[in-house]
Design a protein around this motif. Structure first.
Motif, PDB file in Angstrom:
ATOM      1  N   PRO A  99       0.824  -1.217   0.000  1.00 44.09           N
ATOM      2  CA  PRO A  99       0.000   0.000   0.000  1.00 44.09           C
ATOM      3  C   PRO A  99       0.856   1.263   0.000  1.00 44.09           C
ATOM      4  N   PRO A 100       0.219   2.409  -0.233  1.00 46.36           N
ATOM      5  CA  PRO A 100       0.957   3.675  -0.138  1.00 46.36           C
ATOM      6  C   PRO A 100       1.574   3.859   1.245  1.00 46.36           C
ATOM      7  N   ALA A 101       2.602   4.676   1.313  1.00 44.37           N
ATOM      8  CA  ALA A 101       3.311   4.907   2.578  1.00 44.37           C
ATOM      9  C   ALA A 101       2.346   5.416   3.639  1.00 44.37           C
ATOM     10  N   GLY A 102       2.478   4.861   4.824  1.00 47.18           N
ATOM     11  CA  GLY A 102       1.672   5.305   5.950  1.00 47.18           C
ATOM     12  C   GLY A 102       0.309   4.654   6.066  1.00 47.18           C
ATOM     13  N   ILE A 103      -0.029   3.746   5.135  1.00 42.20           N
ATOM     14  CA  ILE A 103      -1.324   3.072   5.159  1.00 42.20           C
ATOM     15  C   ILE A 103      -1.116   1.592   5.467  1.00 42.20           C
ATOM     16  N   LYS A 104      -1.918   1.075   6.384  1.00 43.59           N
ATOM     17  CA  LYS A 104      -1.833  -0.339   6.720  1.00 43.59           C
ATOM     18  C   LYS A 104      -2.226  -1.195   5.513  1.00 43.59           C
ATOM     19  N   ARG A 105      -1.607  -2.348   5.430  1.00 40.01           N
ATOM     20  CA  ARG A 105      -1.963  -3.247   4.326  1.00 40.01           C
ATOM     21  C   ARG A 105      -3.392  -3.745   4.469  1.00 40.01           C
ATOM     22  N   GLU A 106      -3.828  -4.002   5.680  1.00 36.50           N
ATOM     23  CA  GLU A 106      -5.208  -4.408   5.905  1.00 36.50           C
ATOM     24  C   GLU A 106      -5.617  -4.068   7.318  1.00 36.50           C
ATOM     25  N   THR A 107      -6.899  -3.831   7.494  1.00 41.39           N
ATOM     26  CA  THR A 107      -7.429  -3.566   8.828  1.00 41.39           C
ATOM     27  C   THR A 107      -8.222  -4.745   9.360  1.00 41.39           C
ATOM     28  N   ALA A 108      -8.593  -5.660   8.485  1.00 37.65           N
ATOM     29  CA  ALA A 108      -9.353  -6.822   8.919  1.00 37.65           C
ATOM     30  C   ALA A 108      -8.491  -7.728   9.794  1.00 37.65           C
ATOM     31  N   ARG A 109      -9.112  -8.311  10.805  1.00 33.22           N
ATOM     32  CA  ARG A 109      -8.460  -9.302  11.650  1.00 33.22           C
ATOM     33  C   ARG A 109      -9.298 -10.577  11.588  1.00 33.22           C
ATOM     34  N   TYR A 110      -8.626 -11.712  11.728  1.00 34.83           N
ATOM     35  CA  TYR A 110      -9.271 -12.992  11.455  1.00 34.83           C
ATOM     36  C   TYR A 110      -9.091 -13.958  12.612  1.00 34.83           C
ATOM     37  N   GLN A 111     -10.000 -14.922  12.663  1.00 30.93           N
ATOM     38  CA  GLN A 111      -9.875 -16.031  13.602  1.00 30.93           C
ATOM     39  C   GLN A 111     -10.030 -17.332  12.837  1.00 30.93           C
ATOM     40  N   SER A 112      -9.274 -18.319  13.233  1.00 32.83           N
ATOM     41  CA  SER A 112      -9.366 -19.637  12.623  1.00 32.83           C
ATOM     42  C   SER A 112     -10.388 -20.450  13.396  1.00 32.83           C
ATOM     43  N   CYS A 113     -11.401 -20.943  12.690  1.00 33.28           N
ATOM     44  CA  CYS A 113     -12.485 -21.680  13.330  1.00 33.28           C
ATOM     45  C   CYS A 113     -12.536 -23.101  12.779  1.00 33.28           C
ATOM     46  N   LEU A 114     -12.650 -24.049  13.675  1.00 29.59           N
ATOM     47  CA  LEU A 114     -12.773 -25.450  13.277  1.00 29.59           C
ATOM     48  C   LEU A 114     -14.229 -25.728  12.940  1.00 29.59           C
ATOM     49  N   CYS A 115     -14.478 -26.137  11.705  1.00 26.86           N
ATOM     50  CA  CYS A 115     -15.849 -26.334  11.232  1.00 26.86           C
ATOM     51  C   CYS A 115     -16.031 -27.740  10.691  1.00 26.86           C
ATOM     52  N   GLU A 116     -17.225 -28.255  10.852  1.00 30.15           N
ATOM     53  CA  GLU A 116     -17.585 -29.512  10.200  1.00 30.15           C
ATOM     54  C   GLU A 116     -17.806 -29.248   8.713  1.00 30.15           C
ATOM     55  N   VAL A 117     -17.243 -30.105   7.873  1.00 30.67           N
ATOM     56  CA  VAL A 117     -17.407 -29.989   6.428  1.00 30.67           C
ATOM     57  C   VAL A 117     -17.995 -31.304   5.929  1.00 30.67           C
ATOM     58  N   ARG A 118     -19.179 -31.225   5.356  1.00 32.61           N
ATOM     59  CA  ARG A 118     -19.888 -32.432   4.933  1.00 32.61           C
ATOM     60  C   ARG A 118     -19.501 -32.823   3.513  1.00 32.61           C
ATOM     61  N   ASP A 119     -19.477 -34.105   3.290  1.00 36.89           N
ATOM     62  CA  ASP A 119     -19.208 -34.662   1.967  1.00 36.89           C
ATOM     63  C   ASP A 119     -20.462 -34.501   1.121  1.00 36.89           C
ATOM     64  N   ALA A 120     -20.424 -33.531   0.188  1.00 43.24           N
ATOM     65  CA  ALA A 120     -21.621 -33.243  -0.606  1.00 43.24           C
ATOM     66  C   ALA A 120     -21.944 -34.360  -1.589  1.00 43.24           C
ATOM     67  N   ARG A 121     -20.980 -35.234  -1.869  1.00 42.20           N
ATOM     68  CA  ARG A 121     -21.266 -36.366  -2.764  1.00 42.20           C
ATOM     69  C   ARG A 121     -22.214 -37.366  -2.096  1.00 42.20           C
ATOM     70  N   GLN A 122     -22.246 -37.350  -0.773  1.00 40.08           N
ATOM     71  CA  GLN A 122     -23.076 -38.306  -0.039  1.00 40.08           C
ATOM     72  C   GLN A 122     -24.461 -37.754   0.285  1.00 40.08           C
ATOM     73  N   GLY A 123     -24.691 -36.495  -0.009  1.00 39.44           N
ATOM     74  CA  GLY A 123     -25.973 -35.891   0.328  1.00 39.44           C
ATOM     75  C   GLY A 123     -26.867 -35.737  -0.884  1.00 39.44           C
ATOM     76  N   PRO A 124     -28.044 -35.147  -0.708  1.00 42.10           N
ATOM     77  CA  PRO A 124     -28.950 -34.906  -1.835  1.00 42.10           C
ATOM     78  C   PRO A 124     -28.384 -33.848  -2.773  1.00 42.10           C
ATOM     79  N   GLU A 125     -28.842 -33.863  -4.007  1.00 42.42           N
ATOM     80  CA  GLU A 125     -28.368 -32.881  -4.974  1.00 42.42           C
ATOM     81  C   GLU A 125     -28.776 -31.487  -4.530  1.00 42.42           C
ATOM     82  N   THR A 126     -27.866 -30.554  -4.684  1.00 48.24           N
ATOM     83  CA  THR A 126     -28.125 -29.189  -4.251  1.00 48.24           C
ATOM     84  C   THR A 126     -28.596 -28.336  -5.428  1.00 48.24           C
ATOM     85  N   SER A 127     -29.022 -27.124  -5.102  1.00 47.35           N
ATOM     86  CA  SER A 127     -29.590 -26.224  -6.101  1.00 47.35           C
ATOM     87  C   SER A 127     -28.922 -24.861  -6.015  1.00 47.35           C
TER      88      SER A 127
END
Length: 271
Positions: A24-52
């Motif tokens: 970024p330009p001098a004196g400006i932060k590259r980003e202001t967003a801050r993040y957290q890592s969250c452990l999430c369940e991820v389902r196998d979509a091949r095993q579920g019904p067809e989505t839309s």
């Protein structure tokens, strides 16, 4: 079947976040967003019904491409754009499909998929691990006028939408698949408009704050002849409009797994 994986969510903040994808330009932060890592369940979509596309916001399709070299810009523009436009019309019934953008990504060896993944050195962008949607309610409407001069997305009465078509460029994705979050499980207050600054332009996307009700899905071992199609914007009020998504690292990756490569195209649809 399902697994658990880490996703990078935006931490709630008062001011509108921004990110520069270049120094970024001098004196400006590259980003202001801050993040957290969250452990999430991820389902196998091949095993579920067809989505839309209009309910969950995503679906998997088989589509063999005739493109020989996805790193050949001219071939992608001339051949793959036509293939994607045809697919988008077939899936939605839209009368017009305009492919307006594409990006080839390569995962970086030894780097987890938790950032935005854009390199500053001109090399191909890597996987994006931050939970996001490519357009907001405002930037999605602006896209109509950008692609169709003279049409105003804020006042036009007809329906239009934006699809993302994501395809792996390896035999099978074994390391860093793309996860998609069921659009019907995401509340409007979970989506935070964020400014993204590129060297030659600026845009606005949604980042996403974490909520326990988010339902994540992925398609294991996606192949080159498969495409994951998902909604990035829709002007209709009664269908899925925004589908948060992010790359994630599989818990166990074969040591000889090829680094993920993929191509994504964005398609404007007019109904």
């Amino acid at each position: 079947m399902s697994l658990h994986a880490e996703f990078s969510y935006l931490l709630p903040m008062q001011d509108k976040p921004y990110t520069y994808l270049y120094p970024p330009p001098a004196g400006i932060k590259r980003e202001t967003a801050r993040y957290q890592s969250c452990l999430c369940e991820v389902r196998d979509a091949r095993q579920g019904p067809e989505t839309s596309l209009d309910v969950e916001g995503f679906r998997l399709v088989e589509q063999r491409s005739e493109v020989a070299d996805f790193f050949d810009w001219a071939e992608v523009k001339s051949l793959y754009y036509r293939e994607c436009a045809t697919l988008a019309r077939q899936l939605t019934g839209a009368r017009l499909a305009i492919v307006f953008d594409h990006l080839v990504r390569e995962r970086e060896a030894g780097r987890p998929a938790l950032g935005f993944g854009r390199a500053d050195d001109g090399s191909p962008p890597a996987a994006v691990g931050r939970v996001h949607n490519d357009y907001t309610a405002a930037s999605g409407r602006r896209r109509l006028g950008m692609q169709c001069p003279g049409m105003d997305g804020d006042t036009w009465d007809g329906r239009f939408s934006i699809l993302n078509i994501w395809r792996p460029l390896v035999g099978e994705v074994l390391d860093t698949p793309l996860g998609v979050c069921d659009a019907s499980s995401v509340a409007s207050e979970d989506l935070v408009a964020t400014d993204i600054h590129y060297p030659s332009r600026s845009g606005e996307i949604y980042l996403c704050t974490h909520a326990q009700g988010h339902r994540w899905h992925y398609y294991p071992r996606m192949r080159r002849d498969e495409a994951l199609v998902f909604k990035s914007f829709d002007s209709a009020a009664d269908v899925a409009s925004f589908t948060p998504h992010a790359a994630f690292d599989l818990p166990q990756v074969p040591p000889d797994a090829p680094l993920r490569k993929s191509i994504e195209t964005r398609v404007l649809l007019i109904y």
